[in-house]
Design a protein around this motif. Structure first.
Motif, mmCIF file in Angstrom:
data_model
loop_
_atom_site.group_PDB
_atom_site.id
_atom_site.type_symbol
_atom_site.label_atom_id
_atom_site.label_comp_id
_atom_site.label_asym_id
_atom_site.label_seq_id
_atom_site.Cartn_x
_atom_site.Cartn_y
_atom_site.Cartn_z
ATOM 1 N N THR A 76 0.831 -1.205 0.000
ATOM 2 C CA THR A 76 0.000 0.000 0.000
ATOM 3 C C THR A 76 0.869 1.259 0.000
ATOM 4 O O THR A 76 0.612 2.216 -0.729
ATOM 5 C CB THR A 76 -0.934 0.000 1.232
ATOM 6 N N VAL A 77 1.927 1.247 0.820
ATOM 7 C CA VAL A 77 2.832 2.395 0.865
ATOM 8 C C VAL A 77 3.506 2.594 -0.489
ATOM 9 O O VAL A 77 3.601 3.721 -0.995
ATOM 10 C CB VAL A 77 3.894 2.208 1.972
ATOM 11 N N GLN A 78 3.970 1.508 -1.095
ATOM 12 C CA GLN A 78 4.637 1.606 -2.396
ATOM 13 C C GLN A 78 3.707 2.165 -3.460
ATOM 14 O O GLN A 78 4.113 2.955 -4.313
ATOM 15 C CB GLN A 78 5.166 0.241 -2.827
ATOM 16 N N GLU A 79 2.475 1.745 -3.414
ATOM 17 C CA GLU A 79 1.505 2.194 -4.408
ATOM 18 C C GLU A 79 1.187 3.685 -4.255
ATOM 19 O O GLU A 79 1.065 4.414 -5.244
ATOM 20 C CB GLU A 79 0.216 1.376 -4.280
ATOM 21 N N MET A 80 1.090 4.156 -3.016
ATOM 22 C CA MET A 80 0.635 5.528 -2.770
ATOM 23 C C MET A 80 1.771 6.550 -2.707
ATOM 24 O O MET A 80 1.561 7.727 -2.956
ATOM 25 C CB MET A 80 -0.173 5.572 -1.467
ATOM 26 N N GLU A 81 2.961 6.106 -2.346
ATOM 27 C CA GLU A 81 4.138 6.977 -2.273
ATOM 28 C C GLU A 81 3.876 8.287 -1.527
ATOM 29 O O GLU A 81 4.062 9.375 -2.072
ATOM 30 C CB GLU A 81 4.651 7.283 -3.676
ATOM 31 N N PRO A 82 3.455 8.213 -0.282
ATOM 32 C CA PRO A 82 3.203 9.442 0.486
ATOM 33 C C PRO A 82 4.505 10.109 0.922
ATOM 34 O O PRO A 82 5.564 9.473 0.964
ATOM 35 C CB PRO A 82 2.428 8.940 1.698
ATOM 36 N N GLY A 83 4.418 11.400 1.266
ATOM 37 C CA GLY A 83 5.569 12.104 1.810
ATOM 38 C C GLY A 83 5.812 11.734 3.254
ATOM 39 O O GLY A 83 6.948 11.728 3.730
ATOM 40 N N MET A 84 4.727 11.419 3.974
ATOM 41 C CA MET A 84 4.835 10.967 5.361
ATOM 42 C C MET A 84 3.856 9.824 5.574
ATOM 43 O O MET A 84 2.710 9.882 5.114
ATOM 44 C CB MET A 84 4.521 12.097 6.347
ATOM 45 N N VAL A 85 4.330 8.783 6.240
ATOM 46 C CA VAL A 85 3.480 7.659 6.648
ATOM 47 C C VAL A 85 3.363 7.701 8.169
ATOM 48 O O VAL A 85 4.376 7.757 8.867
ATOM 49 C CB VAL A 85 4.078 6.303 6.232
#
Length: 443
Positions: A36-45
């Motif tokens: 999910t993180v890889q797909e969304m590429e947020p600036g902060m998790v």
């Protein structure tokens, strides 16, 4: 990274059950979350976990360390060169232990990130990766509290509380608060009235928390409050509607208390069975509680009491709890509780001023692991975009320059400071217990 806005991914996850089966469930959970993180590429998790370590915390401690190491070492998080992980692990401190875990990862594309020191009342730069674990009572860049026992008078022991951090990301200032409120201990008790006694207990704790934030000495900033609220459907009203054309058979046990309710239709077929820790709508169980027809929405009432303080984006996902713990079944609910939206991401009304929304930047509010087993709670996420702040926040000039390491090492709590390589990690003892501070930078 968006030049004008910062993508923020918030996740809440009650992870207690995945530590009961670390060999299978923990690996599935990590794979799905990291994808999910890889797909969304947020600036902060920002991940807020509850029941870290599961029910048998002492035995599961090693799995907690593996959980954190797997995240820090994952390919999905390699571009997140700054991290702060808070793990409240000192289960020997019964009056303070919450089993909460707050994990924050900052992408290398974010230039300006600060975290707040609640004792010094000022921001400090966030550099490298730090894991703060064990007894974290004296860690100044967080505020933590466990709820007094009188909030939950029916129960002898609880881990419920909150853990707050404050951030400045590209000069946008906000709080991230992890919270865990008490559950419904008995289905039979929960259905007696509206609101239930458990709902009243939760209200007492959450209202107290919000009043505390309103009255404390810190500057008031927008906040995101996300965790396991244990909000439940209004079982009293729901049952009236589900059993309108049925007959009920009561079975009583000790002290003439109801121990079981069986509802039968006109053909004497049992259609619903309820016990203290059993809830089965039989043939219609998964159909009704998938909520595809939005029928359950009107019974989800607990948030209404806080509408002057909090808001929530529209829920377009099924109840997040209690899903099957069968690693081969990611869709079915367990027959233990009435499925409910326990896991929520709520926002103060002031966050509307810092969230950017247009046709291309629409908040996404949903669950992770739609069709795979993630434990009894599905993680819930909110993806949104933060505006850049206009005012400059001054960091504390006294940031301690502790050595940074190139890898994470999990030390034993018995290791003496003289025996460790302090270029790799710092091992601190506080009040006779162990608090471990790992430091890591990419080289």
């Amino acid at each position: 990274m968006d030049g004008e806005h910062t993508k923020l991914l918030l996740v809440t996850a009650n992870v207690g059950s995945i530590f009961e089966d670390p060999e299978h469930m923990l690996k599935i959970w990590l794979k799905e979350f990291l994808a999910t993180v890889q797909e969304m590429e947020p600036g902060m998790v920002a991940i807020h976990c509850q029941e870290v370590g599961g029910k048998n915390y002492e035995a599961s401690m090693q799995h907690v360390n593996q959980f954190v190491k797997a995240m820090l070492g994952s390919d999905a998080l390699q571009k997140y060169d700054r991290a702060r992980v808070f793990l409240d692990e000192d289960y020997t401190a019964a009056d303070k232990f919450t089993a909460l875990g707050n994990l924050y990862f900052i992408h290398e594309g974010i230039e300006d990130v600060l975290i707040y020191d609640f004792i010094e009342n000022k921001f400090q730069p966030v550099e490298g990766r730090e894991v703060l674990s064990g007894n974290i009572e004296n860690i100044q860049i967080k505020e933590k509290a466990k709820y007094p026992q009188n909030f939950f008078p029916e129960f002898k022991w609880s881990r419920k509380g909150f853990l707050r951090t404050r951030w400045s990301l590209n000069n946008c200032v906000y709080d991230l608060i992890n919270i865990h409120l008490f559950h419904d201990a008995s289905n039979i008790v929960a259905l007696q009235k509206t609101p239930s006694v458990y709902c009243e207990n939760r209200y007492r704790a959450l209202a107290h928390t919000l009043q505390r934030f309103d009255a404390d000495q810190f500057e008031k900033v927008p906040y995101f409050l996300f965790g396991d609220f244990n909000f439940r459907l209004d079982l009293h009203t729901l049952l009236k509607d589900l059993t309108e054309k049925t007959d009920v058979n009561e079975i009583r046990g000790k002290k003439n208390q109801i121990s079981k309710l069986s509802y039968t239709d006109a053909n004497s077929k049992v259609v619903l069975t309820i016990e203290s820790k059993y809830f089965d709508h039989h043939e219609r169980h998964n159909e009704v509680f998938s909520n595809k027809d939005k029928m359950l929405d009107k019974y989800d009432k607990e948030l209404e009491a806080y509408k002057d303080k909090l808001y929530e984006y529209s829920i377009n996902f099924p109840p997040s709890y209690p899903f099957s713990e069968d690693v081969n079944d990611g869709l079915s609910y367990m027959k233990t509780r009435c499925p409910s939206w326990c896991d929520r991401i709520l926002l103060s009304h002031s966050t509307k001023d810092i969230i950017f929304t247009d046709e291309k930047h629409k908040p996404q509010y949903h669950i992770i692991g739609n069709d795979v087993c993630m434990g009894d709670h599905k993680p819930v996420f909110l993806l949104l975009w933060l505006k850049k702040g206009k005012a400059t926040v001054s960091p504390s000039p006294e940031l301690s320059q502790l050595p940074m390491a190139t890898e994470v090492i999990v030390p034993s709590t018995q290791v003496k400071i003289s025996e460790v390589d302090t270029t790799k990690y710092i091992h601190i003892r506080q009040n006779g217990t162990s608090a471990r501070v790992f430091r890591e930078t990419s080289v």
